[in-house]
Every structure is written in structure tokens, then in C-alpha cells.
Scaffold this active site. Sequence first.
Site, PDB file in Angstrom:
ATOM      1  N   SER A 121       0.862  -1.178   0.000  1.00  0.00           N
ATOM      2  CA  SER A 121       0.000   0.000   0.000  1.00  0.00           C
ATOM      3  C   SER A 121       0.900   1.230   0.000  1.00  0.00           C
ATOM      4  O   SER A 121       2.019   1.184  -0.523  1.00  0.00           O
ATOM      5  CB  SER A 121      -0.913  -0.048   1.225  1.00  0.00           C
ATOM      6  OG  SER A 121      -1.742   1.095   1.265  1.00  0.00           O
ATOM      7  N   LYS A 139      -4.633   1.959  -3.564  1.00  0.00           N
ATOM      8  CA  LYS A 139      -3.969   1.221  -2.473  1.00  0.00           C
ATOM      9  C   LYS A 139      -4.950   0.939  -1.337  1.00  0.00           C
ATOM     10  O   LYS A 139      -4.830  -0.083  -0.643  1.00  0.00           O
ATOM     11  CB  LYS A 139      -2.763   2.008  -1.954  1.00  0.00           C
ATOM     12  CG  LYS A 139      -1.632   2.172  -2.965  1.00  0.00           C
ATOM     13  CD  LYS A 139      -1.025   0.857  -3.408  1.00  0.00           C
ATOM     14  CE  LYS A 139       0.344   1.036  -4.044  1.00  0.00           C
ATOM     15  NZ  LYS A 139       0.896  -0.223  -4.570  1.00  0.00           N
TER      16      LYS A 139
END
Length: 232
Positions: A121, A139
Site C-alpha cells: 500500500s 492502495k
Amino acid sequence: MRKNILLIGGSHGIGFEIALKLYSEHNIFIASRTNENLGNLEVTHIPYDASKDEIDASVLPERIDGFVYCPGSINLKPFKTLSPLAFEEDMQINFMFLVKIVHNLLPKLKNSDQASLVFFSTVAVKIGMPFHTSIAAAKGAIEGFAKALAAEYAPQFRVNVIAPSLTDTPLAKRLLGNDKKKEVMNNRHPMKRVGQAEDIANIASFLLSDNSSWITGQVIGVDGGMSTLNIN
Ligand SMILES: NC(=O)c1ccc[n+]([C@@H]2O[C@H](COP(=O)([O-])OP(=O)(O)OC[C@H]3O[C@@H](n4cnc5c(N)ncnc54)[C@H](OP(=O)(O)O)[C@@H]3O)[C@@H](O)[C@H]2O)c1
């Protein structure tokens, strides 16, 4: 035990650093578009473009113990200049191609005693940052997917996400292209430096190992303090 670990991406950047750490102890498979950087590293390279190809599962072992998905983007622009198409493209490379390949590999992941999946992420999901609308959305999808997948497949799979801040890799070269930019970016972080690929590979290697066998469904910030400390 010698694990079979598949890195989607691993030809450079963070994935390459993970391969460097693990190749002597485990069987590493790197699926990426290029392989020039791999030199004589004892890994198996699989030519693969996540945006075009299905992975050739026949060249992979029947059991996959570790899986890391590295392709991503840093598309930082004001929201008003980001077209819906740009959002779709970021969603594709970061999230949809990940979903597709995890789906394809489920049978091989299930053949492991306990497969460990590691996704990436960004710090910009936890804290809102200007010009990050598209990448933060893509993300954020990964973080939700990872937690739900971890819940659905526990205890068979562990699924964890690493959320880095700016890290010095080919992906970030536009943001770190000269000494002035580097200094500004270093100073933005409480630890007074941007990340190195090794900082992120260290935690990825841990998450792929049995030493992390009680860790699943986590989003782990590896960000020089960026997401939690306000020292100004
Ligand atoms: N670097 C940062 O500042 C930073 C910050 C936050 C989050 N992240 C995330 O961390 C992850 C890794 O980043 P990184 O900096 O290591 O990126 P990178 O330097 O761009 O490396 C990405 C890897 O993925 C492969 N790849 C890219 N597109 C692909 C495709 N279409 N098909 C197959 N392989 C592909 C690349 O290999 P080929 O080019 O050979 O295909 C390369 O090995 C990304 O998800 C990124 O979003 C990075």
C-alpha cells in the site's frame, strides 16, 4: 524448509531487494517484464506483463508458500487534472491485476501448509496527502482486499500489507531526481531520510518467514515515522 516464493516484480526496486535477501535459502520465482538486472542471481525468471498476460502456471511449482505483488504507480497530480481514466489505470496496475493473479494461483497457494501473501500500500492511505487521490484510492482497495482475504482464508493463508513512505527505487526516481529534491524529501520524514529498498525488503522477508506465523490481516507502516509522528 526451503519455500517456493513468487515475486510479481523483482527485477528491480523493492522486489529485487527481497530476492537478494531470500534466494540463498528459498526457491525464488520472479515474474516481470524485464530481467537484465538479475544477472547471475540464482532465481527463476518468468517473462510476464501483468497488464497483458496470464501467468504461465506450468512453469511454477505446484506449491507456492510465499507471494509478493510489486507492480505499482506513483501518479501524483491535483484531483482536477486526474481523468477518470487515470484512476482506472492506477486501479488496474495496483489492484485489479493483483486480484486476477491471486485468483489464478489459489490452487497452488492452497497446497502450502500456510502461504504468506504480501501486498504493498502507501502511507498516503492512512494519512490524507494532497495530489494522492488516485493512488490512495487504489492502495486503499488493496488494504480492504487483504484484510477480507486474510479473514476468509485464515488459518490457511496469512495476508499482510506493507505501507511504505517514499522509498528510493526506480519507481520514485522522478521525486528524488536531484540533491535538492532528495533533501526536501529526507527532511519531511521524522527519521530524516527517505526509505531504501532494503528497509522495505526487511519487513517483507520477515512476513514471508515462519517467524511471523501469528501475524495476519495487518497493514504495517514502514515509513520513517511519517504516518504516526508529528514532530513539527
Ligand atoms: N518506491 C516508493 O516510494 C513506494 C512508496 C509507497 C509504495 N510503494 C509500492 O511498493 C511497491 C514496489 O515499489 P517499487 O518502488 O519497488 O517499484 P518499482 O521500482 O517500479 O518495481 C516494480 C517491480 O514490478 C515490476 N512490474 C511493474 N509493472 C509490471 C507489469 N505490468 N507486469 C509485471 N511486472 C511489473 C517491475 O519489473 P519490470 O519493469 O521488469 O516489469 C519491478 O520489478 C509498489 O506497489 C509501490 O506502489 C512504493
